[in-house]
Scaffold this motif. Structure first.
Motif, mmCIF file in Angstrom:
data_model
loop_
_atom_site.group_PDB
_atom_site.id
_atom_site.type_symbol
_atom_site.label_atom_id
_atom_site.label_comp_id
_atom_site.label_asym_id
_atom_site.label_seq_id
_atom_site.Cartn_x
_atom_site.Cartn_y
_atom_site.Cartn_z
ATOM 1 N N LYS A 179 68.622 89.440 -41.808
ATOM 2 C CA LYS A 179 70.008 89.597 -41.365
ATOM 3 C C LYS A 179 70.209 89.097 -39.939
ATOM 4 N N ALA A 192 74.540 79.885 -41.478
ATOM 5 C CA ALA A 192 74.465 81.198 -42.118
ATOM 6 C C ALA A 192 75.553 82.126 -41.596
ATOM 7 N N ARG A 195 78.738 81.591 -43.350
ATOM 8 C CA ARG A 195 78.733 82.186 -44.688
ATOM 9 C C ARG A 195 78.686 83.717 -44.636
ATOM 10 N N GLU A 197 76.163 85.530 -43.549
ATOM 11 C CA GLU A 197 74.833 85.993 -43.945
ATOM 12 C C GLU A 197 74.021 86.566 -42.787
#
Length: 329
Positions: A179, A192, A195, A197
């Motif tokens: 994470k 990321a 997105r 994420e």
């Protein structure tokens, strides 16, 4: 409450959910009557076998229907996802079955920030069913929000709140390292982030909670996320990070009211982060600054926060926040 304690169901048996279940078993005022997880490999397994501690004769179920029926009038302890959209079906199912809910869902800590209409609808449903729903944990739920509000009891009007949390992720679970983007390139980190994420869900909710708890108002909340790049290799944790790769991030959430910044929260989570700690500082009369050296342990504190709220939430009604909880346990 009868002699057996408040019936509780634990849903979601990842690392946090298992910690919640163990903490619930240690509380004489709670009775763990059922456990639910969507992983088919867990279905039918004795809960005690998964937890590694003595437990009642509870087998893990995949379907929550029977579990919720067994705990009517009690509490669902929900540890499955971070967004309101993801947990809402399970929350509403529990509410309709007559259970209150305490969840680790970060957006549920202050759902009006991103989901005002859905939050109002959930609040009405809770009132109709005479139960309560709460999102809590270490952060959001305590370190950078409720703790700031509690400090405000000892000051005059607060002008500004500054919160800082620094977490060394070196020995944390692999899911957290993913994470924070550990081991990614900077370009991959930014992709990321686009997105959704990487980054911490709930920092903006903490900022809004802190402002609300101190009567500062919330006109606007913004967030920034930036990667931190390792200056040397770090191979000790579950995810190796090499020099030049992302070791974690710094995330900032700010609240504005009346065209000025009233809350600034800064969160750093990184492999080998320097000087892990929690700080809350109030610009007020008198000014106050609290430092927790080493910081509040996130996973253990989240499990404790959820279980400690279970009894209190049965006395509340509606969609509530940690600001509605009693000051003690």
């Amino acid at each position: 409450m009868d002699a057996r304690g408040i019936p509780v169901v634990v849903m979601g048996l990842g690392e946090i959910g298992r910690a919640i279940a163990r903490a619930a078993l240690a509380r004489p005022d709670l009775e763990l009557v059922a456990a639910v997880d969507s992983d088919p490999s867990l279905a039918g397994r004795p809960l005690g076998e998964l937890l590694g501690v003595p437990a009642p004769a509870v087998k893990i179920a995949a379907d929550p229907k029977a579990a919720l029926a067994a705990a009517k009038g009690g509490v669902l302890l929900l540890a499955t996802a971070s967004t309101l959209d993801a947990v809402r079906p399970d929350v509403e199912r529990a509410v309709r079955a007559g259970l209150s809910v305490v969840s680790t869902c970060e957006e549920l800590a202050y759902p009006w920030l991103r989901h005002e209409e859905d939050a109002d609808a959930l609040d009405r449903l809770c009132e109709q069913r005479n139960v309560a729903v709460l999102g809590t944990g270490a952060n959001p739920g305590f370190v950078l929000d409720r703790l700031a509000a509690v400090l405000g009891h000892a000051t005059g009007p607060v002008r500004h709140v500054r919160g800082l949390r620094v977490v060394d992720a070196s020995r944390r679970r692999a899911a957290l390292l993913r994470k924070i983007g550990a081991g990614l390139t900077e370009d991959a980190f930014h992709e990321a982030a686009e997105r959704g994420e990487v980054g911490h869900v709930g920092l903006a909710e903490s900022a809004a909670l802190a402002a609300t708890g101190l009567g500062l108002g919330v006109d606007e909340v913004d967030e920034e996320l930036a990667p931190l790049v390792a200056e040397e290799d770090a191979r000790g944790g579950p995810v190796p990070v090499l020099r030049g790769q992302v070791a974690g991030f710094t995330q900032v959430a700010r609240v504005f009211a009346d065209e000025r910044e009233v809350v600034r929260l800064e969160l750093t989570i990184a492999v080998d982060a320097d000087d892990p700690r929690d700080e809350v500082e109030l610009d007020a009369d008198p000014p106050l600054r609290l430092v927790v050296p080493g910081g509040v342990p996130g996973d253990a504190a989240t499990a404790a926060a959820v279980v400690n709220a279970a009894a209190a939430v049965t006395e509340l009604r509606g969609l509530v926040t940690v600001l509605d909880l009693p000051a003690g346990r």
